[in-house]
Design a protein around this motif. Structure first.
Motif, PDB file in Angstrom:
ATOM      1  N   ASN A  91     -18.409 -55.839 -42.256  1.00 44.28           N
ATOM      2  CA  ASN A  91     -18.514 -56.831 -43.348  1.00 44.28           C
ATOM      3  C   ASN A  91     -17.996 -56.279 -44.678  1.00 44.28           C
ATOM      4  OD1 ASN A  91     -19.721 -58.753 -41.651  1.00 44.28           O
ATOM      5  ND2 ASN A  91     -21.764 -57.888 -42.004  1.00 44.28           N
ATOM      6  N   GLY A  92     -16.993 -55.406 -44.599  1.00 45.10           N
ATOM      7  CA  GLY A  92     -16.428 -54.832 -45.814  1.00 45.10           C
ATOM      8  C   GLY A  92     -17.278 -53.754 -46.442  1.00 45.10           C
ATOM      9  N   LYS A  93     -18.387 -53.408 -45.798  1.00 47.49           N
ATOM     10  CA  LYS A  93     -19.300 -52.389 -46.325  1.00 47.49           C
ATOM     11  C   LYS A  93     -19.076 -51.077 -45.569  1.00 47.49           C
ATOM     12  CE  LYS A  93     -22.557 -56.048 -47.412  1.00 47.49           C
ATOM     13  NZ  LYS A  93     -23.810 -56.745 -47.052  1.00 47.49           N
ATOM     14  N   ILE A  94     -18.810 -50.020 -46.319  1.00 48.54           N
ATOM     15  CA  ILE A  94     -18.493 -48.729 -45.724  1.00 48.54           C
ATOM     16  C   ILE A  94     -19.745 -47.856 -45.663  1.00 48.54           C
ATOM     17  CG2 ILE A  94     -17.107 -46.631 -45.949  1.00 48.54           C
ATOM     18  CD1 ILE A  94     -15.004 -48.326 -47.398  1.00 48.54           C
ATOM     19  N   PHE A  95     -20.009 -47.318 -44.509  1.00 44.81           N
ATOM     20  CA  PHE A  95     -21.152 -46.426 -44.309  1.00 44.81           C
ATOM     21  C   PHE A  95     -20.727 -45.255 -43.441  1.00 44.81           C
ATOM     22  CE2 PHE A  95     -21.176 -49.573 -40.968  1.00 44.81           C
ATOM     23  CZ  PHE A  95     -21.511 -48.868 -39.811  1.00 44.81           C
ATOM     24  N   LEU A 307     -25.408 -55.297 -41.896  1.00 48.25           N
ATOM     25  CA  LEU A 307     -25.290 -56.436 -40.979  1.00 48.25           C
ATOM     26  C   LEU A 307     -25.964 -57.651 -41.599  1.00 48.25           C
ATOM     27  CD1 LEU A 307     -26.077 -55.018 -37.406  1.00 48.25           C
ATOM     28  CD2 LEU A 307     -23.901 -55.956 -38.183  1.00 48.25           C
ATOM     29  N   ASN A 308     -25.336 -58.784 -41.487  1.00 50.45           N
ATOM     30  CA  ASN A 308     -25.933 -60.024 -41.959  1.00 50.45           C
ATOM     31  C   ASN A 308     -26.952 -60.536 -40.946  1.00 50.45           C
ATOM     32  OD1 ASN A 308     -24.219 -59.965 -44.207  1.00 50.45           O
ATOM     33  ND2 ASN A 308     -22.608 -61.067 -43.099  1.00 50.45           N
ATOM     34  N   VAL A 309     -27.823 -61.416 -41.389  1.00 50.94           N
ATOM     35  CA  VAL A 309     -28.820 -62.009 -40.501  1.00 50.94           C
ATOM     36  C   VAL A 309     -28.123 -62.701 -39.333  1.00 50.94           C
ATOM     37  CG1 VAL A 309     -30.677 -63.698 -40.303  1.00 50.94           C
ATOM     38  CG2 VAL A 309     -30.449 -62.335 -42.394  1.00 50.94           C
ATOM     39  N   GLY A 310     -28.570 -62.388 -38.120  1.00 51.15           N
ATOM     40  CA  GLY A 310     -27.992 -63.018 -36.934  1.00 51.15           C
ATOM     41  C   GLY A 310     -26.815 -62.266 -36.342  1.00 51.15           C
ATOM     42  N   GLN A 311     -26.259 -61.302 -37.082  1.00 51.63           N
ATOM     43  CA  GLN A 311     -25.137 -60.532 -36.551  1.00 51.63           C
ATOM     44  C   GLN A 311     -25.636 -59.435 -35.610  1.00 51.63           C
ATOM     45  OE1 GLN A 311     -22.963 -59.207 -40.145  1.00 51.63           O
ATOM     46  NE2 GLN A 311     -21.191 -60.289 -39.322  1.00 51.63           N
ATOM     47  N   ARG A 312     -24.812 -59.114 -34.622  1.00 49.11           N
ATOM     48  CA  ARG A 312     -25.146 -58.065 -33.669  1.00 49.11           C
ATOM     49  C   ARG A 312     -24.071 -56.982 -33.696  1.00 49.11           C
ATOM     50  NH1 ARG A 312     -28.830 -58.640 -30.008  1.00 49.11           N
ATOM     51  NH2 ARG A 312     -27.675 -57.316 -28.554  1.00 49.11           N
TER      52      ARG A 312
END
Length: 381
Positions: A91-95, A307-312
């Protein structure tokens, strides 16, 4: 000149041996949770002084330096196992996603020659595996362990493809068994044993002995669960591994994981671990550990807001490729170090599917293991 060549060759041989790691500014021998629960005095200690001795493979070499504080900055603990660090994006978020496997230096040795436990309760092929996530200053980790069935048994090579395991009739099993789990419960909290061996044939007596001793220990912090991996997954029914994942889901939620926010505040702590084993604590064990780790990671990334709600996780194709390959590489590293060949069943770990090509490669690797374990491991040992 000739002596220099010899010594340089010896040094190069050590430095090019895979699986050894050190760090100059971070304690690789401890989990994030153990480090977070230490005193300021502990934090001021050198890496040599505060290292977990279970995982220090150059401990003997460092012993003479221990009494010379001025040399401690040169005395770096070396761990053996596997480390991978990957920058990832969802989701464009780097970790940062990290996997560390620490092999115990106690009861060290190779497959067939070293099984079970020693009188101090140290188990063969004991490995602590920690999965870490770093995101915008927040940290999370999930720890699992593996280790040989912790009583006195052997399986010495005799040229047969699979030597019959033998349970000792002379040793006091419960004494060593209790020492092992007293230590494990003290370090990790609650324990759930996942015994993945066959419940028929030559492996059956080992499963029965482990179950009997777990029951005899009569400790409410220790749970024992037998899952006949090969039977449940026969005829390529690898989807049935979900039966085990579902069976321990409530326990996994109870154990939780370790997490601190960007301010360093501890949000949750892991209250227990899954201790997995098969015969070698390699192939079947690797598969199960990767599945449990993914379930923990799903919760961690949701809580961190990656992760957004509902994403796996399994829907994130780019990250799934990184995740699966890293766990398969971890499996291979642990297998080479104990059995001399790469891991079996890695086609499932890498792709999520069991293939006929994977079965063929497993057969080839099994033959190599047979040769190495019967004809060359005596020299390695």
């Amino acid at each position: 000149s000739q002596e220099n060549k010899t010594f340089l060759a010896m040094i190069n041989n050590v430095l090019t041996t895979d699986g050894f790691y050190f760090c100059t500014d971070f304690d690789l021998t401890h989990t994030l949770q153990r480090l977070a629960n230490t005193s300021p005095d502990f934090q001021e200690m050198s890496l040599l002084e505060r290292a977990d001795q279970r995982f220090v493979w150059n401990g003997n070499l460092l012993r003479e330096l221990a009494g010379q504080p001025e040399l401690h900055r040169f005395a770096l603990p070396v761990i053996h196992g596997f480390i991978v660090m990957k920058p990832c994006r969802i989701n464009g978020k780097i970790f940062e996603w990290i996997l560390i496997s620490r092999r115990s230096c106690f009861r060290a040795g190779v497959r067939y020659y070293v099984r079970g436990i020693d009188p101090e309760g140290h188990a063969a092929n004991f490995v602590e595996t920690e999965q870490i996530v770093l995101y915008e200053g927040a940290k999370a980790s999930f720890v699992q362990t593996r280790g040989s069935m912790p009583f006195y048994w052997s399986q010495r090579p005799n040229l047969k493809y699979k030597p019959k395991p033998v349970i000792s009739k002379t040793m006091n099993h419960m004494d060593g068994f209790q020492r092992h789990f007293d230590s494990q419960l003290l370090i990790y909290g609650k324990q759930t044993v996942l015994n993945l061996v066959n419940q028929k044939g030559s492996e059956k007596p080992l499963e029965e002995e482990f179950a009997k001793m777990s029951s005899g220990l009569n400790n409410g912090m220790l749970n024992y669960l037998a899952f006949d991996f090969h039977k449940e997954c026969s005829h390529m029914r690898w989807d049935r591994l979900q039966i085990l994942v579902d069976a321990v889901s409530e326990t996994q939620d109870e154990y939780g994981y370790f997490m601190v926010n960007s301010d360093g505040k501890i949000l949750t702590q892991q209250k227990g671990v899954f201790r997995s084993n098969c015969m070698d604590c390699l192939d079947r064990t690797n598969v199960i550990q990767s599945l449990l780790a993914r379930r923990s990671l799903q919760s961690q990334l949701q809580r961190m807001g990656v992760l957004n709600v509902g994403q796996r996780i399994d829907e994130q194709a780019e990250f799934e490729k990184v995740y699966k390959n890293a766990w398969a590489d971890n499996a291979n590293a642990c297998a080479v170090q104990y059995a001399g060949t790469g891991a079996l069943k890695t086609d499932f770990t890498r792709t999520g599917k069991r293939t006929r090509w994977g079965l063929l490669m497993d057969g080839w690797n099994s033959m190599i293991r047979y040769y190495k374990n019967n004809f060359s491991d005596g020299f390695r040992q």
